[in-house]
Design an enzyme around this catalytic site. Structure first.
Site, short mmCIF file in Angstrom:
data_model
loop_
_atom_site.label_atom_id
_atom_site.label_comp_id
_atom_site.label_asym_id
_atom_site.label_seq_id
_atom_site.Cartn_x
_atom_site.Cartn_y
_atom_site.Cartn_z
N LEU A 46 0.82 -1.22 0.00
CA LEU A 46 0.00 0.00 0.00
C LEU A 46 0.85 1.26 0.00
CD1 LEU A 46 -2.72 -1.13 2.58
CD2 LEU A 46 -2.73 -1.37 0.10
N GLY B 152 -1.39 6.32 -2.97
CA GLY B 152 -2.50 6.16 -3.90
C GLY B 152 -3.63 5.39 -3.22
N HIS B 153 -3.27 4.31 -2.52
CA HIS B 153 -4.28 3.54 -1.80
C HIS B 153 -4.88 4.37 -0.67
CE1 HIS B 153 -1.65 0.19 -3.42
NE2 HIS B 153 -2.84 -0.16 -3.86
N GLY C 193 -8.66 3.42 -8.64
CA GLY C 193 -7.85 4.57 -9.07
C GLY C 193 -7.90 4.73 -10.59
N LYS D 185 -5.48 5.61 -12.28
CA LYS D 185 -4.18 5.26 -12.87
C LYS D 185 -4.34 4.02 -13.76
CE LYS D 185 0.11 3.40 -12.13
NZ LYS D 185 -0.43 2.07 -12.04
N ASP D 186 -5.14 3.08 -13.30
CA ASP D 186 -5.43 1.90 -14.12
C ASP D 186 -6.73 2.20 -14.87
OD1 ASP D 186 -3.22 0.20 -13.27
OD2 ASP D 186 -4.16 0.33 -11.32
N GLN E 286 -8.57 -0.69 -16.51
CA GLN E 286 -9.17 -1.55 -15.47
C GLN E 286 -10.47 -0.92 -14.96
OE1 GLN E 286 -7.07 -3.64 -12.15
NE2 GLN E 286 -7.65 -1.85 -10.97
N VAL F 187 -2.68 9.64 -8.01
CA VAL F 187 -1.83 10.33 -7.02
C VAL F 187 -0.39 10.24 -7.53
CG1 VAL F 187 -1.04 10.38 -4.62
CG2 VAL F 187 -3.40 9.72 -5.14
N ARG G 44 4.63 -1.05 -8.11
CA ARG G 44 5.79 -1.47 -8.91
C ARG G 44 6.95 -0.47 -8.85
NH1 ARG G 44 1.71 -3.89 -12.09
NH2 ARG G 44 2.14 -6.11 -12.37
O1 PAF Z 1 -5.71 -2.64 -9.07
C1 PAF Z 1 -5.46 -3.64 -8.37
O2 PAF Z 1 -4.76 -3.57 -7.35
C2 PAF Z 1 -6.01 -5.00 -8.79
O3 PAF Z 1 -6.05 -5.13 -10.17
C3 PAF Z 1 -7.38 -5.32 -8.16
C4 PAF Z 1 -8.45 -4.36 -8.63
C5 PAF Z 1 -7.27 -5.27 -6.65
C6 PAF Z 1 -7.82 -6.73 -8.56
O4 PAF Z 1 -6.90 -7.69 -8.14
#
Ligand code: PAF
Length: 278
Positions: A33, A36-37, A147, A149-150, A153, A176, A187
């Site tokens: 974490l 951003g989290h 977020g 950022k993805d 997703q 963020v 990463r």
């Molecule tokens: O963004 C992430 O951390 C992951 O892709 C998620 C949404 C927790 C699914 O594993």
């Protein structure tokens, strides 16, 4: 803060909260974490009575076994952070709990998951869609925080929520960045000091393309590829896409939408995105 490892305990904890007329905010994560989290948790804390964070490094969304093996795992520290951030329930399921063998079901979100990240990481979004579906099923009705950022997703999660009829409100939270502009990501911990300089090329590229007004999508793409190469980022893709469908714009179309880039710096895959045009 309660720490739960069993899906049944989690299911009843959120059901009890809803029975007591408390709203539930869900922040799905893979741990390691960072700020951003923290921003996702803060948004959930501000809007919901009960905040749930899940930490599960989902093997089904990794197309590369080295990436999975080297993904940072810092559970003790993550739990301390969650406590400090005011999380109520931290859910840390084991692999067996989450995906008991054999797993035969997979969620595929069609065209939206097949381009951009989907090209270089085949199966990645099936893994994401499958795990998010399971998290939504077990957690139950809630607001769920993701977020920007993805960006792809987020679009995939929005689509599956609509398609499968989950009683979940998806809340998108802004990217963020650190003081130099690097988008925060678990990463980033793998970047050396010198590769960090290259990594800053991603956000610099986005600032450049956002500042250059009146470009066609083709010219914007060229600008991004040149700028990334200058920073010694090995580009995976650099596109201007429509905000809704994430379809790359044609070369002659005006560059109005979202600039999305992915590239490798010293073997670390980094993503970033930002608005372009109006
Ligand atoms: O963004 C992430 O951390 C992951 O892709 C998620 C949404 C927790 C699914 O594993």
């Amino acid at each position: 803060m309660r720490i739960l490892t069993q899906l049944d305990e989690w299911r009843s904890a959120t059901a009890d909260a809803r029975l007591a007329r408390q709203s539930v905010g869900l922040v799905p994560t893979m741990g390691a974490l960072h700020e951003g989290h923290r921003s996702l948790v803060a948004a959930a804390r501000a809007e919901c009575d009960v905040v749930v964070v899940t930490i599960f490094v989902n093997p089904r969304q990794f197309s590369n076994s080295t990436d999975l093996a080297t993904y940072p795992r810092e559970l003790e520290h993550d739990a301390e952070l969650c406590d400090e951030w005011g999380v109520d329930l931290l859910v840390v399921p084991s692999l067996e709990e989450m995906w008991p063998d054999p797993v035969l079901t997979s969620v595929h979100v069609g065209a939206l998951s097949e381009h951009l990240e989907g090209v270089g990481r085949p199966g990645h979004f099936d893994g994401v869609a499958s795990v998010v579906t399971k998290l939504f099923v077990v957690n139950g009705p809630c607001r769920a925080y993701f977020g920007e950022k993805d960006f792809q997703q987020l679009a995939v999660v929005r689509q599956l929520t609509r398609d499968l009829g989950f009683d979940v409100t998806i809340v998108a939270c802004p990217i963020v960045r650190d003081e130099e502009g690097l988008a925060l990501s678990s990463r980033n911990a793998r970047l050396s000091a010198s590769s960090r300089d290259s990594a800053l090329g991603l956000s610099r590229t986005l600032r450049r393309v956002a500042a250059a007004s009146g470009l066609s999508a083709g010219a914007a793409r060229e600008l991004m590829v040149t700028s990334l190469a200058e920073a010694q980022v090995e580009t995976a893709y650099a596109e201007i896409v429509s905000n809704e469908t994430l379809t790359p714009l044609g070369d002659d179309e005006a560059a109005i939408g979202r600039a999305v880039i992915a590239g490798f710096v010293d073997g670390v895959r980094l993503l970033d995105n930002g608005p372009v045009g109006k």
